[in-house]
Design a protein around this motif. Structure first.
Motif, PDB file in Angstrom:
ATOM      1  N   ALA A 181       0.819  -1.208   0.000  1.00 51.98           N
ATOM      2  CA  ALA A 181       0.000   0.000   0.000  1.00 51.98           C
ATOM      3  C   ALA A 181       0.856   1.263   0.000  1.00 51.98           C
ATOM      4  O   ALA A 181       0.468   2.288  -0.558  1.00 51.98           O
ATOM      5  CB  ALA A 181      -0.922  -0.005   1.224  1.00 51.98           C
ATOM      6  N   GLN A 183      -2.426   3.483  -5.078  1.00 49.58           N
ATOM      7  CA  GLN A 183      -3.610   3.466  -5.930  1.00 49.58           C
ATOM      8  C   GLN A 183      -4.281   2.096  -5.975  1.00 49.58           C
ATOM      9  O   GLN A 183      -5.417   1.959  -6.445  1.00 49.58           O
ATOM     10  CB  GLN A 183      -3.250   3.911  -7.354  1.00 49.58           C
ATOM     11  N   ILE A 184      -3.609   1.067  -5.492  1.00 52.46           N
ATOM     12  CA  ILE A 184      -4.166  -0.293  -5.501  1.00 52.46           C
ATOM     13  C   ILE A 184      -5.000  -0.512  -4.247  1.00 52.46           C
ATOM     14  O   ILE A 184      -4.579  -0.168  -3.139  1.00 52.46           O
ATOM     15  CB  ILE A 184      -3.035  -1.347  -5.568  1.00 52.46           C
ATOM     16  N   GLN A 185      -6.197  -1.061  -4.424  1.00 52.06           N
ATOM     17  CA  GLN A 185      -7.039  -1.424  -3.281  1.00 52.06           C
ATOM     18  C   GLN A 185      -6.509  -2.727  -2.678  1.00 52.06           C
ATOM     19  O   GLN A 185      -6.966  -3.830  -3.004  1.00 52.06           O
ATOM     20  CB  GLN A 185      -8.492  -1.579  -3.741  1.00 52.06           C
ATOM     21  N   PHE A 208      -6.607  -4.180   0.261  1.00 55.23           N
ATOM     22  CA  PHE A 208      -7.441  -5.049   1.099  1.00 55.23           C
ATOM     23  C   PHE A 208      -8.293  -5.979   0.246  1.00 55.23           C
ATOM     24  O   PHE A 208      -8.354  -7.184   0.489  1.00 55.23           O
ATOM     25  CB  PHE A 208      -8.326  -4.198   2.001  1.00 55.23           C
ATOM     26  N   PHE A 209      -8.953  -5.414  -0.761  1.00 60.08           N
ATOM     27  CA  PHE A 209      -9.849  -6.232  -1.589  1.00 60.08           C
ATOM     28  C   PHE A 209      -9.075  -7.225  -2.447  1.00 60.08           C
ATOM     29  O   PHE A 209      -9.565  -8.316  -2.736  1.00 60.08           O
ATOM     30  CB  PHE A 209     -10.707  -5.325  -2.474  1.00 60.08           C
TER      31      PHE A 209
END
Length: 258
Positions: free
Chosen positions: A208, A213-215, A217-218
């Motif tokens: 993170a 910019q990357i989610q 958690f999902f």
């Protein structure tokens, strides 16, 4: 013993059987394996009565006769029930360690939201926690470990004779120690999942930080669940062996066995 002598001794024998069942039956209702909520009450009742029939001829000479006052008889029965619940409760507490460990593991690997009914804890539990409860019962029954608490119950009459006083202070202290031992064992069994959770979360934090910019958690949540389940499959046999050894050592210190 003649028929006349038997009729004269029958009231004392009946009262002594009630005293035995008060202690043995109360413990059998909550003992690990034998006293699971999935076991019908009729079977648990039958087990308690069977134990009474087995030990009554041996312990009858050491049991008090029928008291003259009903209040005294009620006191004796109540004390025996409390002693049975005390010994059975200490055995039950240590056996709950596997369920506690799996409950913690479920929270650490992302399965805390998958809830099922678990009569062992009296409310909804995680699927892994329920697995831990069932696994503990299977380990106790398949390994014959249930014989240790039963032997402690029978031998407890030498430590706390029927009709004597119950050491409430020492009993409360030992119950607290049993609870502490259960938590310590549960945390020891859940240790690998704690370490895995720390490493996974550190890795996710670094990702993170590098790519905000990357989610994260999902994207990583399914992978964390799969990693946790894979770790459980890998460490299953050592966890069972550690739990079994801890049960044998812990139950060897039950009242009557030490």
């Amino acid at each position: 013993m003649t028929e006349a002598e038997f009729l004269v001794a029958l009231p004392d024998l009946a009262f002594q059987a009630v005293l035995l069942f008060s202690r043995l039956g109360a413990a059998v209702m909550i003992l690990p394996g034998l006293g699971e909520a999935e076991v019908p009450p009729q079977i648990r009742l039958g087990l308690g009565l069977g134990l009474v029939l087995l030990v009554l001829p041996v312990l009858a000479p050491f049991l008090p006769p029928v008291p003259d006052a009903a209040a005294e008889a009620l006191r004796l029965v109540t004390v025996e029930i409390v002693i049975g619940l005390w010994i059975g409760g200490m055995a039950r507490l240590l056996a709950m360690a596997f369920s506690v460990a799996m409950q913690a593991a479920a929270s650490l690997v992302g399965l805390a939201s998958v809830l099922v009914q678990d009569p062992a804890v009296g409310s909804g539990a995680t699927a892994l926690g329920r697995l831990g409860s069932l696994a503990a019962a299977v380990i106790v029954l398949s390994g014959g470990l249930y014989a240790l608490p039963l032997r402690a119950l029978v031998d407890s009459y030498a430590l706390i004779p029927a009709g004597g006083s119950w050491p409430a202070g020492a009993a409360a202290e030992e119950l607290a120690e049993a609870g502490a031992a259960m938590l310590a064992l549960g945390l020891r069994l859940a240790g690998p999942f704690v370490m895995a959770s720390v490493l996974i979360n550190l890795a996710l934090a670094l990702i993170a930080r590098v790519a905000p910019q990357i989610q994260v958690f999902f994207v990583a949540s399914p992978g964390a669940i799969l990693a946790g389940l894979g770790l459980l499959a890998l460490l299953g046999p050592p966890l069972v062996a550690t739990f079994t050894e801890a049960l044998v050592i812990g139950w060897a210190s039950l009242p009557g066995l030490r």
